[in-house]
Write a protein that holds these residues in place. Structure first.
Motif, PDB file in Angstrom:
ATOM      1  N   SER A   7       0.830  -1.312  -0.028  1.00 52.66           N
ATOM      2  CA  SER A   7       0.089   0.023   0.022  1.00 52.66           C
ATOM      3  C   SER A   7       0.999   1.336  -0.030  1.00 52.66           C
ATOM      4  N   ASN A   8       1.972   1.153   0.624  1.00 50.15           N
ATOM      5  CA  ASN A   8       3.000   2.237   0.165  1.00 50.15           C
ATOM      6  C   ASN A   8       3.327   2.735  -1.045  1.00 50.15           C
ATOM      7  N   LEU A   9       2.751   2.047  -2.105  1.00 45.82           N
ATOM      8  CA  LEU A   9       3.101   2.289  -3.540  1.00 45.82           C
ATOM      9  C   LEU A   9       2.029   2.592  -4.422  1.00 45.82           C
ATOM     10  N   LYS A  10       0.743   2.934  -3.779  1.00 41.75           N
ATOM     11  CA  LYS A  10      -0.454   3.320  -4.386  1.00 41.75           C
ATOM     12  C   LYS A  10      -0.122   4.427  -4.874  1.00 41.75           C
ATOM     13  N   GLY A  11      -0.578   4.536  -6.376  1.00 39.89           N
ATOM     14  CA  GLY A  11      -0.454   5.824  -6.982  1.00 39.89           C
ATOM     15  C   GLY A  11       0.419   5.335  -8.267  1.00 39.89           C
ATOM     16  N   LYS A  12       1.367   4.327  -8.073  1.00 38.61           N
ATOM     17  CA  LYS A  12       2.430   3.880  -8.908  1.00 38.61           C
ATOM     18  C   LYS A  12       2.136   2.487  -9.327  1.00 38.61           C
ATOM     19  N   VAL A  13       2.533   1.973 -10.590  1.00 36.74           N
ATOM     20  CA  VAL A  13       2.844   0.711 -10.850  1.00 36.74           C
ATOM     21  C   VAL A  13       3.948   0.186 -10.301  1.00 36.74           C
ATOM     22  N   ALA A  14       3.838  -1.098  -9.667  1.00 37.46           N
ATOM     23  CA  ALA A  14       4.499  -1.773  -9.151  1.00 37.46           C
ATOM     24  C   ALA A  14       4.756  -2.980  -9.738  1.00 37.46           C
ATOM     25  N   VAL A  15       6.053  -3.649  -9.993  1.00 37.35           N
ATOM     26  CA  VAL A  15       6.565  -4.768 -10.511  1.00 37.35           C
ATOM     27  C   VAL A  15       7.489  -5.666  -9.446  1.00 37.35           C
ATOM     28  N   VAL A  16       6.873  -6.695  -9.173  1.00 38.14           N
ATOM     29  CA  VAL A  16       7.438  -7.330  -7.887  1.00 38.14           C
ATOM     30  C   VAL A  16       8.065  -8.696  -8.671  1.00 38.14           C
ATOM     31  N   PHE A  17       9.218  -8.827  -8.194  1.00 37.04           N
ATOM     32  CA  PHE A  17      10.146  -9.853  -8.593  1.00 37.04           C
ATOM     33  C   PHE A  17      10.977 -10.479  -7.510  1.00 37.04           C
ATOM     34  N   PHE A  18      10.834 -12.181  -7.317  1.00 41.47           N
ATOM     35  CA  PHE A  18      11.555 -12.643  -6.336  1.00 41.47           C
ATOM     36  C   PHE A  18      12.792 -13.191  -6.931  1.00 41.47           C
ATOM     37  N   GLY A  19      14.098 -13.158  -6.148  1.00 41.58           N
ATOM     38  CA  GLY A  19      15.327 -13.506  -6.625  1.00 41.58           C
ATOM     39  C   GLY A  19      16.244 -13.347  -5.359  1.00 41.58           C
ATOM     40  N   LEU A  36      11.467   3.019 -21.715  1.00 36.71           N
ATOM     41  CA  LEU A  36      10.603   3.141 -22.972  1.00 36.71           C
ATOM     42  C   LEU A  36       9.409   3.868 -22.502  1.00 36.71           C
ATOM     43  N   LEU A  37       9.084   4.086 -21.234  1.00 33.95           N
ATOM     44  CA  LEU A  37       7.787   4.684 -20.727  1.00 33.95           C
ATOM     45  C   LEU A  37       8.121   6.166 -20.843  1.00 33.95           C
ATOM     46  N   GLY A  38       9.266   6.609 -20.909  1.00 34.73           N
ATOM     47  CA  GLY A  38       9.646   8.103 -20.939  1.00 34.73           C
ATOM     48  C   GLY A  38       9.080   8.716 -19.684  1.00 34.73           C
ATOM     49  N   PRO A  39       8.436   9.750 -19.534  1.00 34.10           N
ATOM     50  CA  PRO A  39       7.932  10.450 -18.420  1.00 34.10           C
ATOM     51  C   PRO A  39       7.140   9.604 -17.547  1.00 34.10           C
ATOM     52  N   ASP A  40       6.225   8.515 -18.218  1.00 32.42           N
ATOM     53  CA  ASP A  40       5.633   7.792 -17.331  1.00 32.42           C
ATOM     54  C   ASP A  40       6.414   6.493 -16.504  1.00 32.42           C
ATOM     55  N   GLY A  41       7.580   6.497 -16.659  1.00 30.22           N
ATOM     56  CA  GLY A  41       8.473   5.975 -16.323  1.00 30.22           C
ATOM     57  C   GLY A  41       8.655   6.038 -14.617  1.00 30.22           C
ATOM     58  N   GLN A  42       8.422   7.425 -14.318  1.00 28.62           N
ATOM     59  CA  GLN A  42       8.578   7.869 -13.168  1.00 28.62           C
ATOM     60  C   GLN A  42       7.436   7.080 -12.109  1.00 28.62           C
ATOM     61  N   ARG A  43       6.399   6.637 -12.813  1.00 33.01           N
ATOM     62  CA  ARG A  43       5.323   6.120 -12.062  1.00 33.01           C
ATOM     63  C   ARG A  43       5.278   4.450 -11.993  1.00 33.01           C
ATOM     64  N   LEU A  44       6.651   3.883 -12.441  1.00 36.23           N
ATOM     65  CA  LEU A  44       6.916   2.489 -12.326  1.00 36.23           C
ATOM     66  C   LEU A  44       7.849   2.458 -11.252  1.00 36.23           C
ATOM     67  N   VAL A  45       7.712   1.281 -10.199  1.00 38.72           N
ATOM     68  CA  VAL A  45       8.657   0.861  -9.281  1.00 38.72           C
ATOM     69  C   VAL A  45       9.140  -0.679  -9.502  1.00 38.72           C
ATOM     70  N   GLY A  46      10.285  -0.837  -9.206  1.00 34.08           N
ATOM     71  CA  GLY A  46      10.691  -2.331  -9.284  1.00 34.08           C
ATOM     72  C   GLY A  46      10.576  -2.785  -7.592  1.00 34.08           C
ATOM     73  N   VAL A  47      10.120  -3.987  -7.413  1.00 36.31           N
ATOM     74  CA  VAL A  47      10.082  -4.384  -6.007  1.00 36.31           C
ATOM     75  C   VAL A  47      10.935  -5.687  -6.103  1.00 36.31           C
ATOM     76  N   PHE A  48      12.177  -5.950  -5.577  1.00 29.79           N
ATOM     77  CA  PHE A  48      12.880  -7.004  -5.746  1.00 29.79           C
ATOM     78  C   PHE A  48      12.919  -7.784  -4.183  1.00 29.79           C
ATOM     79  N   VAL A  49      12.444  -8.824  -4.179  1.00 31.93           N
ATOM     80  CA  VAL A  49      12.302  -9.832  -2.954  1.00 31.93           C
ATOM     81  C   VAL A  49      13.436 -10.796  -2.854  1.00 31.93           C
ATOM     82  N   THR A  50      14.101 -10.660  -1.976  1.00 29.93           N
ATOM     83  CA  THR A  50      14.976 -11.893  -1.551  1.00 29.93           C
ATOM     84  C   THR A  50      14.578 -13.208  -1.426  1.00 29.93           C
ATOM     85  N   VAL A  51      14.953 -14.159  -2.102  1.00 29.56           N
ATOM     86  CA  VAL A  51      14.564 -15.556  -1.381  1.00 29.56           C
ATOM     87  C   VAL A  51      15.954 -16.325  -0.789  1.00 29.56           C
ATOM     88  N   ASP A  52      17.055 -15.332  -0.521  1.00 29.13           N
ATOM     89  CA  ASP A  52      18.195 -15.862   0.021  1.00 29.13           C
ATOM     90  C   ASP A  52      18.342 -14.956   1.145  1.00 29.13           C
TER      91      ASP A  52
END
Length: 224
Positions: free
Chosen positions: A81-93, A114-130
Motif C-alpha cells: 500500500s506504500n506504493l499506491k499511485g504507482k505501478v509496481a513490478v514485484v520479482f523474487f530472486g 521506454l515509458l518516458g515520463p511515465d517511467g516515474q510511475r513505475l517502481v521495481g520491487v525485488f524480494v530476496t529468497v536468500d
C-alpha cells in the motif's frame, strides 16, 4: 500455479561485474526475447475491462494480495500500500543469481526507459529468497545499481517463506561445492500491481520490455 525453475550453477565474481556484462549484451539479448505463451493459473479471472494485455491478466486473483517485509534501504516495515499511485513490478530472486535476476532487472530498467515520463510511475520491487546471504546493505547496493528508487525487500526465513506462499513462488537451495556457494532455483516471473495496489498481471521471464511497457501504459490509462 506450477513453475519449472531453471537450475543455476556458477556464481558471478560480483554482481557489479555481472551487471556490466549484461548491460553490454542487453541490446542484442533484448532483441531476442520472445513473446510469452498463454497459461492457466488457478484462482485467476479475466479483467472486466477486457483490456488486451500482452502479459497474462490475473485481475481478481486470490493470491499475491499482500507483501509485508522490510525495506532494506531504511530497514523499516514495508507494505504494498506504500506504493499506491504507482505501478509496481514485484520479482523474487537473489543477489548472487548469475543470469535470470540481473537479466530481469535490466529488462525492467529498459521498460522504465521506454515509458518516458511515465517511467516515474513505475517502481521495481525485488524480494530476496536468500535472506541468509542477502544482507540489507547488499540488497540496497544491488537494487540501487539498477535504480535508486526501486525497493529491495528482505525478511527472516519464515517471513520470506510466507511471502513466497502468498505469491505462489517456488524456490529451493541447490548445494554447491561449499556450504556458502549454493545457488537457488526459483520462479522466474514478475507480478504487476496497478496504481490502486491490485495485482493485475503475471509477466513471464523474457517478456520483451516493449510489451511490458505497453501493458503498463494500459494500466496507467485505466487509472487516469
Amino acid at each position: 500455479m506450477t513453475e519449472i525453475p531453471e537450475r543455476r550453477h556458477a556464481l558471478p565474481a560480483s554482481f557489479r561485474s555481472s551487471r556490466r556484462r549484461l548491460l553490454r549484451r542487453a541490446p542484442a539479448a533484448l532483441a531476442l526475447l520472445g513473446a510469452a505463451g498463454s497459461a492457466l493459473l488457478a484462482g485467476c479471472e479475466r479483467s472486466p475491462s477486457a483490456a488486451a494485455f500482452k502479459s497474462l491478466d490475473i485481475t481478481g486473483a486470490d493470491y499475491a494480495r499482500q507483501l509485508a517485509l522490510t525495506d532494506a534501504r531504511t530497514e523499516q516495515p514495508f507494505l504494498l500500500s506504500n506504493l499506491k499511485g504507482k505501478v509496481a513490478v514485484v520479482f523474487f530472486g537473489y543477489t548472487q543469481c548469475p543470469d535470470v535476476c540481473p537479466t530481469t532487472l535490466t529488462a525492467l530498467a529498459e521498460t522504465q526507459r521506454l515509458l518516458g515520463p511515465d517511467g516515474q510511475r513505475l517502481v521495481g520491487v525485488f524480494v530476496t529468497v536468500d535472506p541468509k546471504r542477502d544482507t540489507a546493505p547488499l540488497m540496497k547496493a544491488y537494487v540501487g545499481s539498477f535504480s535508486p528508487d526501486w525497493v529491495p525487500l528482505r525478511g527472516s526465513a519464515d517471513e520470506v517463506a510466507a511471502a513466497a506462499r502468498e505469491f505462489k513462488i517456488f524456490y529451493r537451495e541447490v548445494p554447491g561445492k561449499t556450504e556458502s556457494s549454493y545457488t537457488i532455483d526459483h520462479t522466474a516471473a514478475s507480478f504487476v500491481f496497478d496504481p490502486q495496489g491490485k495485482v493485475r498481471l503475471y509477466v513471464r521471464h523474457n517478456t520483451p520490455p516493449a510489451d511490458l511497457a505497453a501493458d503498463i501504459r494500459t494500466l496507467l490509462a485505466q487509472a487516469g
